[in-house]
Design a protein around this motif. Structure first.
Motif, short mmCIF file in Angstrom:
data_model
loop_
_atom_site.label_atom_id
_atom_site.label_comp_id
_atom_site.label_asym_id
_atom_site.label_seq_id
_atom_site.Cartn_x
_atom_site.Cartn_y
_atom_site.Cartn_z
N LEU A 1 4.44 -23.96 21.93
CA LEU A 1 4.35 -22.84 22.34
C LEU A 1 2.92 -22.01 22.64
O LEU A 1 2.30 -22.32 21.68
N LYS A 2 2.45 -21.62 23.44
CA LYS A 2 1.13 -21.33 23.78
C LYS A 2 0.56 -20.19 22.87
O LYS A 2 -0.49 -19.97 22.81
N GLU A 3 1.51 -19.15 22.24
CA GLU A 3 1.17 -17.89 21.74
C GLU A 3 0.48 -18.37 20.22
O GLU A 3 1.24 -18.73 19.28
N GLN A 4 -0.78 -18.30 20.23
CA GLN A 4 -1.46 -18.80 19.14
C GLN A 4 -1.25 -17.86 17.73
O GLN A 4 -1.16 -18.61 16.62
N ASP B 1 6.54 -21.28 26.26
CA ASP B 1 6.27 -20.09 25.54
C ASP B 1 7.33 -19.37 25.06
O ASP B 1 8.48 -20.18 25.36
N VAL B 2 7.13 -18.37 24.25
CA VAL B 2 8.36 -17.58 23.72
C VAL B 2 9.44 -17.31 24.88
O VAL B 2 10.54 -17.37 24.58
N PHE C 1 2.12 -13.22 8.70
CA PHE C 1 2.47 -14.69 8.57
C PHE C 1 3.09 -14.94 10.03
O PHE C 1 4.17 -14.86 10.42
N GLY C 2 2.38 -15.78 10.95
CA GLY C 2 3.04 -16.38 12.10
C GLY C 2 4.14 -17.38 11.67
O GLY C 2 3.98 -18.22 10.81
N ALA C 3 5.18 -16.97 12.55
CA ALA C 3 6.36 -18.02 12.41
C ALA C 3 6.12 -19.43 12.13
O ALA C 3 6.86 -19.99 11.44
N LEU C 4 5.36 -19.87 13.13
CA LEU C 4 5.04 -21.38 12.93
C LEU C 4 3.81 -21.97 12.01
O LEU C 4 3.51 -23.01 11.83
N ALA C 5 3.17 -21.01 11.37
CA ALA C 5 2.42 -21.33 10.20
C ALA C 5 3.32 -22.31 9.16
O ALA C 5 4.50 -22.00 9.00
#
Length: 341
Positions: free
Chosen positions: A63-66, A11-12, A81-85
Motif C-alpha cells: 500500500l502506497k500510504e506511508q 492503495d487502501v 501508530f500506523g496500522a502496518l508499523a
C-alpha cells in the motif's frame, strides 16, 4: 493445499474495493472469502492448519500510504501508530517507551524478536485465539463452525477464559498489546466501503455470546489504518506484567496492564486491564473504581483484585486463574506505585 488468489493492492481504496467485491459474509468478518494479510504471523498459521480457508489474500504491504507505517507523537501529545508499523518498531520507539511504558512492555513481552519484526500492530490486535479446540479441526468449535458446539467446556480447559465467556465459547483472547490499548482508551481508525470511521478500542472486540464466530466490530471489507492513544501525561507510571508457564515465548496465563495517577500514595485515577483470563481484551472498570481515592497499599490492592475477578466463572482446569489473576494484579499495582518517574 487449498488454492487461493494472492493480490497486492496499491492503495487502501483498492484493497477495500477488492474485499467488498469478493466478500459475501459481511456479518461474519472472520469467515470472509477475501482476507487481508500483513505480517502473516497469525493467518498463515491457521491457513496451514485448515482453520482459515480464504479464497483470496490481499497483501497490504505494498500500500502506497506511508502513514500506515509511521509512529508519531500527535499535536495533542498522544501517540498515533500506523496500522502496518511492526511490533518491534513500536516496542523500541523512544517516545512510546517514555510516554507509555505499558505499551512498550506489552509488545516486548508478546513474542520472540523474529515475530515482533514481522507482525503488524493492526494484525496483532486482530489475532485469533490459540484455543486448542479452535486450532484442531476435528474438534467441535462454535468459533470455527457456528452451531457445532464447544469441546473446551468439558475438555482440558486450563488455558481458557474465566471472564467474558458464554455457553457457546470460553476461548481466551491471547494478545498482550490490546490490554495496554484498552486501558489507555485507545481509538482505532478504519476504512471500508462505507467510508472512514473511528472505533473506541473497547468496542472493537465482541464477547462471544451466542455468536463467537463474530469476533470484532469490523466489517469484512474494513481495514484498520491507525491506532491512536490519547495524551495521558501520568501514563508514564504504567507497566505490563505477564505471567506464563515459561519466560521464553509463551502466552499469558494471567497478565495485567496498569497505569496510575497518584497524589502521594493516594490514587486519583487508575487504569487496569487483564489478559490471559478473558475472551476479549478486558478492562476492569469495577476494580478501577474501587481503588479511586484510596491509599494504594497491599490491602487496597488485594481488594481491587477481588473486585476485578468478582464476576469470574472458573471451570475444572482453569480455576487456578482466579488466584493467579488476583496475585498478578496486586503485584502489578504495587510495582507501578513504586516506579521512579
Amino acid at each position: 493445499m487449498r488454492p487461493f488468489v494472492y493480490e497486492q493492492p496499491a492503495d487502501v481504496s483498492t484493497a477495500v474495493a477488492i474485499a467488498s467485491r469478493f466478500t459475501t459474509n459481511d456479518d461474519q468478518p472472520t469467515r470472509a472469502n477475501a482476507q487481508f494479510i500483513a505480517g502473516g504471523t497469525n493467518l498463515a498459521d491457521y491457513m496451514k492448519l485448515g482453520v482459515a480457508e480464504p479464497n483470496r489474500l490481499l497483501d497490504l504491504n505494498k500500500l502506497k500510504e506511508q502513514e500506515l507505517r509511521h509512529i508519531h507523537v500527535t499535536n495533542e501529545g498522544g501517540i498515533r501508530f500506523g496500522a502496518l508499523a511492526r511490533m518491534g518498531e513500536a516496542a523500541d520507539h523512544a517516545e512510546v517507551k517514555r510516554r507509555y511504558p505499558v505499551i512498550a512492555d506489552s509488545l516486548r513481552l508478546a513474542a520472540s524478536g523474529q515475530i515482533r519484526n514481522m507482525a503488524s500492530l493492526a494484525g496483532n490486535v486482530l489475532q485469533r485465539t490459540r484455543c486448542e479446540y479452535f486450532r484442531e479441526t476435528s474438534w467441535a468449535c462454535n468459533k470455527r463452525v457456528p452451531g457445532s458446539g464447544c469441546a473446551a467446556m468439558e475438555g482440558f480447559n486450563r488455558q481458557h477464559a474465566i471472564l467474558g465467556d458464554s455457553d457457546a465459547c470460553i476461548a481466551t483472547y491471547h494478545g498482550d498489546f490490546a490490554q495496554a490499548l484498552i486501558a489507555l482508551d485507545a481509538v482505532v481508525h478504519a476504512e471500508g466501503s462505507r467510508g472512514a470511521r473511528k472505533i473506541v478500542f473497547a468496542k472493537l472486540h465482541r464477547q462471544p455470546g451466542d455468536t463467537p464466530h463474530i469476533e470484532t466490530d469490523l466489517a469484512a471489507d474494513e481495514i484498520i489504518t491507525a491506532i491512536e492513544v490519547p495524551a495521558i501525561p501520568w501514563a508514564r507510571r504504567s507497566l505490563y506484567l505477564k505471567i506464563r508457564d515459561r519466560e521464553s515465548y509463551a502466552f499469558a496465563l494471567a497478565s495485567a496492564a496498569v497505569a496510575l495517577d497518584l497524589d502521594g500514595e493516594t490514587v486519583r485515577e487508575a487504569r487496569i486491564a487483564l489478559g490471559g483470563v478473558a475472551t476479549v481484551p478486558w478492562r476492569a472498570g469495577a476494580a478501577e473504581q474501587s481503588l479511586q481515592g484510596k491509599k494504594l497499599d497491599e490491602a487496597s490492592a488485594e481488594a481491587t483484585a477481588e473486585a476485578a475477578f468478582a464476576q469470574a466463572q472458573p471451570r475444572r482446569h482453569n480455576a487456578f486463574k482466579m488466584e493467579l489473576g488476583k496475585r498478578t494484579l496486586v503485584r502489578a499495582l504495587l510495582e507501578t506505585r513504586d516506579m521512579k518517574v
